[in-house]
Design a protein around this motif. Structure first.
Motif, PDB file in Angstrom:
ATOM      1  N   ASP A 100       0.826  -1.206   0.000  1.00 12.14           N
ATOM      2  CA  ASP A 100       0.000   0.000   0.000  1.00 12.14           C
ATOM      3  C   ASP A 100       0.862   1.258   0.000  1.00 12.14           C
ATOM      4  OD1 ASP A 100      -2.216  -1.623   0.040  1.00 12.14           O
ATOM      5  OD2 ASP A 100      -2.635  -1.342   2.177  1.00 12.14           O
ATOM      6  N   VAL A 103       2.025   1.895  -3.493  1.00  9.30           N
ATOM      7  CA  VAL A 103       0.957   2.510  -4.282  1.00  9.30           C
ATOM      8  C   VAL A 103       0.838   3.993  -3.949  1.00  9.30           C
ATOM      9  CG1 VAL A 103      -1.533   2.534  -4.715  1.00  9.30           C
ATOM     10  CG2 VAL A 103      -0.317   0.349  -4.518  1.00  9.30           C
ATOM     11  N   GLU A 108       5.288   2.114  -9.717  1.00  6.85           N
ATOM     12  CA  GLU A 108       4.571   1.470 -10.813  1.00  6.85           C
ATOM     13  C   GLU A 108       4.673  -0.052 -10.786  1.00  6.85           C
ATOM     14  OE1 GLU A 108       5.649   3.025 -14.612  1.00  6.85           O
ATOM     15  OE2 GLU A 108       5.439   5.110 -13.961  1.00  6.85           O
ATOM     16  N   ARG A 138      -1.856  -8.559  -6.394  1.00  2.49           N
ATOM     17  CA  ARG A 138      -2.576  -8.655  -7.663  1.00  2.49           C
ATOM     18  C   ARG A 138      -3.707  -7.637  -7.749  1.00  2.49           C
ATOM     19  NH1 ARG A 138      -1.662 -14.315  -6.519  1.00  2.49           N
ATOM     20  NH2 ARG A 138      -0.175 -15.168  -8.026  1.00  2.49           N
ATOM     21  N   ALA A 139      -4.293  -7.309  -6.613  1.00  2.00           N
ATOM     22  CA  ALA A 139      -5.419  -6.369  -6.587  1.00  2.00           C
ATOM     23  C   ALA A 139      -4.991  -4.918  -6.408  1.00  2.00           C
ATOM     24  CB  ALA A 139      -6.380  -6.752  -5.464  1.00  2.00           C
ATOM     25  N   SER A 140      -3.675  -4.678  -6.287  1.00  2.00           N
ATOM     26  CA  SER A 140      -3.169  -3.356  -5.933  1.00  2.00           C
ATOM     27  C   SER A 140      -3.171  -2.354  -7.075  1.00  2.00           C
ATOM     28  CB  SER A 140      -1.745  -3.485  -5.392  1.00  2.00           C
ATOM     29  OG  SER A 140      -0.858  -3.877  -6.436  1.00  2.00           O
ATOM     30  N   GLY A 141      -3.210  -2.852  -8.308  1.00  2.00           N
ATOM     31  CA  GLY A 141      -3.080  -1.970  -9.457  1.00  2.00           C
ATOM     32  C   GLY A 141      -1.644  -1.785  -9.914  1.00  2.00           C
ATOM     33  N   LEU A 142      -0.681  -2.301  -9.151  1.00  2.00           N
ATOM     34  CA  LEU A 142       0.723  -2.248  -9.539  1.00  2.00           C
ATOM     35  C   LEU A 142       1.016  -3.291 -10.624  1.00  2.00           C
ATOM     36  CD1 LEU A 142       2.283  -2.152  -5.961  1.00  2.00           C
ATOM     37  CD2 LEU A 142       2.307  -0.248  -7.585  1.00  2.00           C
ATOM     38  N   ARG A 143       1.994  -3.009 -11.453  1.00  4.23           N
ATOM     39  CA  ARG A 143       2.568  -4.063 -12.267  1.00  4.23           C
ATOM     40  C   ARG A 143       3.366  -4.951 -11.314  1.00  4.23           C
ATOM     41  NH1 ARG A 143       6.439  -0.909 -15.628  1.00  4.23           N
ATOM     42  NH2 ARG A 143       7.081  -2.999 -16.298  1.00  4.23           N
TER      43      ARG A 143
END
Length: 306
Positions: A100, A103, A108, A138-143
C-alpha cells in the motif's frame, strides 16, 4: 553496461540481508540506479569503490508497518523489490502495508519474494501468508512479478541440531533448495530486462537443480563439514514435543514443523527451469553452494567443537 533503464530507480528492501545485499551488488555492477531500504543502515553493503553510499541512496525505515517511512523511501522510485518480512503473527499485514505504501508513493512495479506452493491451504503455514500477500499485490493496481523461492540452501544448514542431527517429520520427501545467489540473479534478470513488461503478471518458481531427501542433505553436509550429520525422521507429534521448550510463539513452531511436513507431502520437490532459463546457467546445487560459500555454514563446524 546498463541493459535497462525504462523503469527508473529500484528500491531494494531488506538491503542489509542475505538476499537484498546480493541483489544490490548485482544492480550496482550493471549500473542501475537504486535505493537501499533497511532498518539498519550500518548493515547495507558498500558498493562500487567500497565507500558508504550517499544518504540519498539509503532509506531507513522502522519496519514494514512504518507507513510514512516507506512512503519516503519509495518517493521517486518506479520499481520496488520487496523481500518478505521475518515470520510473525502479523506478517500479512506487514506485507500489505508495504504494498500500500508503494501505491501511495506512486510506484509502478513491484517484484515480491514469495515461496513455492503459496496457497490458502498450503501445508507449510508460512506459505499461506505469501498467498494472501500475492492476492493483495494482484489487486493493488501495480505491475507485479512474483518470485516463489524454495527453501534456501543456507536454511537447510540451520536444520542441524547441536548434536549433528536433523530432526523433523519430512519422511522420505524431497526438497529442491536454492541459493540466495540464484534468487538474486533471477531478480536481476527480471528487474533489468530490456523488455520488463514481459515479466508483468508472471510468477516464477525459483529452485535448485535437484530435489534431495533430508538423508541426502545430511550426507552432503557431512562431506563438507568433515563430521557425521544424520537425519532422524520424527512424527508430527514428536516434532511439536521436541520444540515445545524453544521459547517461541506457537505460530513459529507450527511454521518449523510444517516446513518438514511440506517436504513429506511433496510440496517442495519440483525442480523448475526458471533459473537456467532466466539467468543462462544451471542453478547451484547444495554441494556447489557449500564449496563456494564456506563462511555461510561455518556454524556447523563450530557446533562440532562445542
Amino acid at each position: 553496461m546498463v541493459r535497462w533503464s525504462a523503469d527508473g530507480v529500484v528500491a531494494v528492501t531488506g538491503a542489509g540481508g542475505r538476499l537484498g545485499s546480493r541483489l544490490a551488488f548485482r544492480l550496482a555492477a550493471e549500473g542501475a540506479r537504486q535505493k537501499l531500504v533497511t532498518r539498519s543502515p550500518d548493515h547495507v553493503p558498500r558498493l562500487d569503490d567500497g565507500r558508504p553510499l550517499p544518504e540519498s541512496q539509503v532509506a531507513r525505515i522502522d519496519g514494514y508497518d512504518d507507513a510514512e517511512g516507506l512512503r519516503r523511501a519509495f518517493d521517486r522510485v518506479r520499481t520496488v523489490f520487496l523481500v518478505s518480512a521475518a515470520e510473525s503473527a502479523n506478517r500479512v499485514e506487514l506485507h500489505t502495508a508495504a504494498i500500500d505504501a508503494a501505491v501511495a508513493a506512486g510506484v509502478e512495479r513491484l517484484v515480491y519474494v514469495s515461496f513455492v506452493g503459496a496457497a490458502p491451504d498450503a501445508v507449510f503455514t508460512f506459505a499461506r501468508d505469501h498467498w494472501h500477500t500475492e492476492e493483495h499485490l494482484r489487486a493493488s493496481g501495480l505491475r507485479w512479478t512474483v518470485l516463489r523461492d524454495n527453501i534456501y540452501h543456507h536454511a537447510l544448514t540451520t536444520f542441524v541440531g547441536p548434536d549433528g542431527v536433523i530432526r523433523g517429520p519430512a519422511g522420505d520427501g524431497r526438497v529442491a533448495s536454492v541459493s540466495h545467489d540464484d534468487v538474486a540473479d533471477v531478480a536481476t534478470a527480471v528487474l533489468l530486462d530490456e523488455k520488463p513488461r514481459r515479466h508483468d503478471g508472471v510468477t516464477y518458481e525459483v529452485t535448485g537443480p535437484q530435489a534431495l531427501t533430508l538423508h541426502e542433505v545430511a550426507a552432503i553436509l557431512s562431506e563438507a563439514a568433515g563430521r557425521t550429520i544424520v537425519y532422524e525422521p520424527e512424527t508430527v507429534e514428536e516434532a511439536y514435543a521436541s520444540r515445545a521448550s524453544a521459547g517461541v510463539e506457537d505460530h513459529v513452531v507450527a511454521g518449523w514443523v510444517s516446513s518438514y511436513e511440506a517436504i513429506a507431502a511433496g510440496a517442495l520437490e519440483h525442480v523448475s527451469d526458471d533459473v537456467p532459463r532466466l539467468v543462462g546457467r544451471p542453478a547451484r546445487s547444495l554441494a556447489q553452494w557449500l564449496d563456494d560459500y564456506p563462511a555461510e555454514w561455518a556454524h556447523l563446524l563450530v557446533r562440532d567443537r562445542a
